[in-house]
Design a protein around this motif. Structure first.
Motif, short mmCIF file in Angstrom:
data_model
loop_
_atom_site.label_atom_id
_atom_site.label_comp_id
_atom_site.label_asym_id
_atom_site.label_seq_id
_atom_site.Cartn_x
_atom_site.Cartn_y
_atom_site.Cartn_z
N CYS A 192 0.78 -1.24 0.00
CA CYS A 192 0.00 -0.08 0.20
C CYS A 192 0.66 1.28 -0.12
CB CYS A 192 -0.92 -0.04 1.10
SG CYS A 192 -1.94 1.43 1.08
N GLU A 234 -6.40 5.32 -4.03
CA GLU A 234 -5.48 4.40 -3.91
C GLU A 234 -4.24 3.89 -4.86
OE1 GLU A 234 -7.46 0.56 -2.69
OE2 GLU A 234 -9.54 1.67 -2.75
N HIS A 290 -4.91 -7.32 -0.49
CA HIS A 290 -5.87 -6.06 0.48
C HIS A 290 -7.03 -6.36 0.67
CE1 HIS A 290 -7.56 -2.22 1.38
NE2 HIS A 290 -8.18 -2.18 0.00
N LEU A 291 -7.73 -6.84 -0.72
CA LEU A 291 -9.20 -6.98 -0.47
C LEU A 291 -9.65 -8.25 0.13
CD1 LEU A 291 -10.16 -6.37 -4.13
CD2 LEU A 291 -10.67 -4.80 -2.23
N ARG A 292 -8.69 -9.23 0.67
CA ARG A 292 -9.08 -10.41 1.32
C ARG A 292 -8.59 -10.35 2.78
NH1 ARG A 292 -6.18 -12.42 -3.29
NH2 ARG A 292 -4.44 -12.81 -2.02
N TYR A 349 -3.69 5.57 0.49
CA TYR A 349 -5.17 5.21 0.65
C TYR A 349 -6.04 6.28 1.50
CZ TYR A 349 -8.74 1.92 1.61
OH TYR A 349 -10.08 1.13 2.02
N MET A 399 -10.67 -5.75 5.71
CA MET A 399 -11.50 -5.03 4.92
C MET A 399 -12.61 -6.16 4.94
SD MET A 399 -10.21 -2.55 3.52
CE MET A 399 -11.34 -2.46 2.04
N ARG A 435 -16.25 -4.02 5.09
CA ARG A 435 -17.53 -4.30 4.26
C ARG A 435 -18.76 -4.78 4.88
NH1 ARG A 435 -13.39 -5.67 0.56
NH2 ARG A 435 -13.75 -8.27 1.03
N LEU A 465 -2.96 -5.33 -4.41
CA LEU A 465 -4.50 -4.88 -4.39
C LEU A 465 -5.39 -6.23 -4.13
CD1 LEU A 465 -6.67 -3.03 -4.90
CD2 LEU A 465 -6.42 -3.36 -7.31
N HIS A 466 -5.03 -7.17 -4.80
CA HIS A 466 -6.04 -8.51 -4.43
C HIS A 466 -5.87 -8.88 -3.12
CE1 HIS A 466 -7.70 -9.44 -8.49
NE2 HIS A 466 -6.65 -8.64 -8.94
#
Length: 101
Positions: A35, A62, A73-75, A38, A79, A83, A70-71
């Motif tokens: 990162c 970002e 981060h989403l997991r 952000y 996060m 969500r 990035l992928h």
């Protein structure tokens, strides 16, 4: 480097609540491997004719070292929790994932 512009439309009047939740998560995201940037932003009236102001939109800017970062981060657990916390106030989300041309 990967750039992400996430446009999040929240329910009317929910921007302060959304920003409080979002900002509480920023330190964890900034500590993630890969990162680089952000930050949440909101519309400011520039007086430029093509601008379309939306008081219920938050735009996240970002920068990531790679698509893999990035992928990942989403997991992350934070996060997934974020969500879950905002799902009742987010009306729409659009993403632009970009790289230098």
């Amino acid at each position: 480097m990967i750039h992400v512009v996430a446009s999040i439309r929240v329910k009317p009047g929910s921007v302060p609540e959304f920003l409080e939740i979002f900002k509480s998560n920023v330190p964890r995201v900034r500590a993630e491997k890969g990162c680089l940037e952000y930050a949440p932003t909101i519309d400011v009236d520039s007086g430029l004719p093509p601008q379309h102001l939306d008081e219920n939109r938050v735009t996240i800017l970002e920068k990531w070292e790679s698509l893999e970062s990035l992928h990942a981060h989403l997991r992350t657990p934070h996060m997934l929790a974020y969500r879950e916390r905002v799902k009742g106030i987010v009306e729409d989300l659009s993403l632009a994932v970009l790289e230098a041309a």
